[in-house]
Design an enzyme around this catalytic site. Sequence first.
Site, mmCIF file in Angstrom:
data_model
loop_
_atom_site.group_PDB
_atom_site.id
_atom_site.type_symbol
_atom_site.label_atom_id
_atom_site.label_comp_id
_atom_site.label_asym_id
_atom_site.label_seq_id
_atom_site.Cartn_x
_atom_site.Cartn_y
_atom_site.Cartn_z
ATOM 1 N N LYS A 73 92.192 40.819 -12.662
ATOM 2 C CA LYS A 73 92.147 41.863 -11.638
ATOM 3 C C LYS A 73 90.817 42.621 -11.709
ATOM 4 O O LYS A 73 89.787 42.032 -11.516
ATOM 5 C CB LYS A 73 93.360 42.785 -11.803
ATOM 6 C CG LYS A 73 94.693 42.034 -11.946
ATOM 7 C CD LYS A 73 95.110 41.289 -10.682
ATOM 8 C CE LYS A 73 96.211 40.265 -10.915
ATOM 9 N NZ LYS A 73 97.426 40.798 -11.537
ATOM 10 N N ASP A 97 101.235 47.616 -20.121
ATOM 11 C CA ASP A 97 100.479 46.805 -19.177
ATOM 12 C C ASP A 97 99.595 47.773 -18.397
ATOM 13 O O ASP A 97 100.067 48.518 -17.545
ATOM 14 C CB ASP A 97 101.428 46.033 -18.249
ATOM 15 C CG ASP A 97 100.667 45.083 -17.318
ATOM 16 O OD1 ASP A 97 99.484 45.367 -17.023
ATOM 17 O OD2 ASP A 97 101.254 44.076 -16.891
ATOM 18 N N TYR A 107 105.487 44.616 -13.084
ATOM 19 C CA TYR A 107 105.025 43.313 -12.604
ATOM 20 C C TYR A 107 106.116 42.285 -12.884
ATOM 21 O O TYR A 107 106.554 42.134 -14.025
ATOM 22 C CB TYR A 107 103.725 42.938 -13.318
ATOM 23 C CG TYR A 107 103.185 41.597 -12.881
ATOM 24 C CD1 TYR A 107 102.692 41.415 -11.591
ATOM 25 C CD2 TYR A 107 103.179 40.525 -13.746
ATOM 26 C CE1 TYR A 107 102.211 40.185 -11.188
ATOM 27 C CE2 TYR A 107 102.692 39.289 -13.343
ATOM 28 C CZ TYR A 107 102.214 39.127 -12.066
ATOM 29 O OH TYR A 107 101.746 37.903 -11.670
HETATM 30 C C1 LIG Z 1 98.502 40.050 -12.176
HETATM 31 C C2 LIG Z 1 99.217 40.868 -13.165
HETATM 32 C C3 LIG Z 1 99.681 40.297 -14.339
HETATM 33 C C4 LIG Z 1 99.530 38.815 -14.642
HETATM 34 O O1 LIG Z 1 98.203 38.453 -14.797
HETATM 35 P P1 LIG Z 1 97.662 36.940 -14.579
HETATM 36 O O2 LIG Z 1 96.235 37.069 -14.961
HETATM 37 O O3 LIG Z 1 97.914 36.585 -13.151
HETATM 38 O O4 LIG Z 1 98.438 36.062 -15.502
HETATM 39 C C5 LIG Z 1 100.308 41.123 -15.246
HETATM 40 N N1 LIG Z 1 100.502 42.432 -14.999
HETATM 41 C C6 LIG Z 1 100.064 43.014 -13.876
HETATM 42 C C7 LIG Z 1 100.295 44.466 -13.664
HETATM 43 C C8 LIG Z 1 99.422 42.251 -12.914
HETATM 44 O O5 LIG Z 1 99.018 42.825 -11.785
#
Ligand SMILES: *Cc1c(COP(=O)(O)O)cnc(C)c1O
Length: 377
Positions: A198, A173, A103
């Site tokens: 998400k 992540d 990301y």
């Molecule tokens: C969207 C996303 C983020 C960041 O998250 P936010 O809630 O937009 O700050 C980090 N890692 C991944 C894999 C993402 O898809």
Amino acid sequence: MRDATRIIRSTLTPVATGEPIHHGPVFAAPFHTPGDPEEGAYTYARDHNPTWTAVESALAGMESGDGYTAKALVYGSGMAAISAVFSAVLEPGDVAVLPSDCYFGARALMQDIFIPLGVEMRLAPTAGDAQAALLEGAKLLWLESPSNPTMDVCDIAALSKVAHEAGALVGVDNTTATPLGQSPLALGADFSVSSDTKMIGGHGDLLAGHVAVREGATDASGMNLYDRLAKVRTRSGAILGPMEAWLLLRSIASLPLRLERSCENALALAEFLGTRGEVSAVMYPGLPSALGHAVARRQMRSFGPVLSFVLKDQAKADDFLSRAQLITDATSFGAIHTTAERRKRWGHDNIPDGLIRLSAGCEAIEDLVDDIAQALA
Ligand SMILES: *Cc1c(COP(=O)(O)O)cnc(C)c1O
């Protein structure tokens, strides 16, 4: 007890006659605090809030596994959660090894904030566990599997082992997989991080993030990881509001059901797209033909709601998105509604112009397949 049962039950309040069966949002800055603050009592809502306690307990339940109990901390967004881990671990002169295809926000955070403070960033691709070669002298190994947006997979257990041997902590992540689909802590990582904006939030109507660690876990110097992350949150003030915390808690009860349907739909769409001449590549770890499929099958319980596929060029991709009636053209992923976007439009990633990242929602699969077929034709 099975995961779905445990998670669905985890958002209820303890039995107390006449009390609501659900937690509500607690709106407070200060709490009544006469005299000397009492150990464990709520005092001020930048430090703690009963709505966080409820949602963190449900998240910790999802992150816990055989032989260990997890503790979770919520933050104001996924980036705030990533930033908390970087801030908790990295000091000037330290080395962090990131995926070159993760990301983009994690790489940009390093570039814009941590590198100017004297941290060194090393980059290698997720595929083939290429980050293993860069670990010498590293303090933090940052992983993302499946990576976003190319859906590459790395072996989290193998990489955690070599990172620990090299003296590095490991953060994953886990946004694309969710803690229900993959357990980074069980695979050996020290931090399991998620953008709860998400799949866990699941409706595209809030931003949130969390970090989970094993209860009692420390770094090599004996620093308690949970305490350190809590301090970062209180000091930086990057907190989640109680309304968002409550919406997140409300979403968790339907996560098992939403994830199951989204993953089924994602696999069916990946298979369907693979039969189409207009599509030159489909990227989804659930496909037996995917490069990382064997590792994914070993370390994931489900393959996630997100897939990418490649059309000939920008014009074909834009055309597809404008003709599709049931696919909302928007960024982000993991909502109950199917969304997609031409990912290159942001300019963040080294990917084909015609790459579409699609997040499978919970609609009836027959309708999604019909719509995609007409939009491709
Ligand atoms: C969207 C996303 C983020 C960041 O998250 P936010 O809630 O937009 O700050 C980090 N890692 C991944 C894999 C993402 O898809």
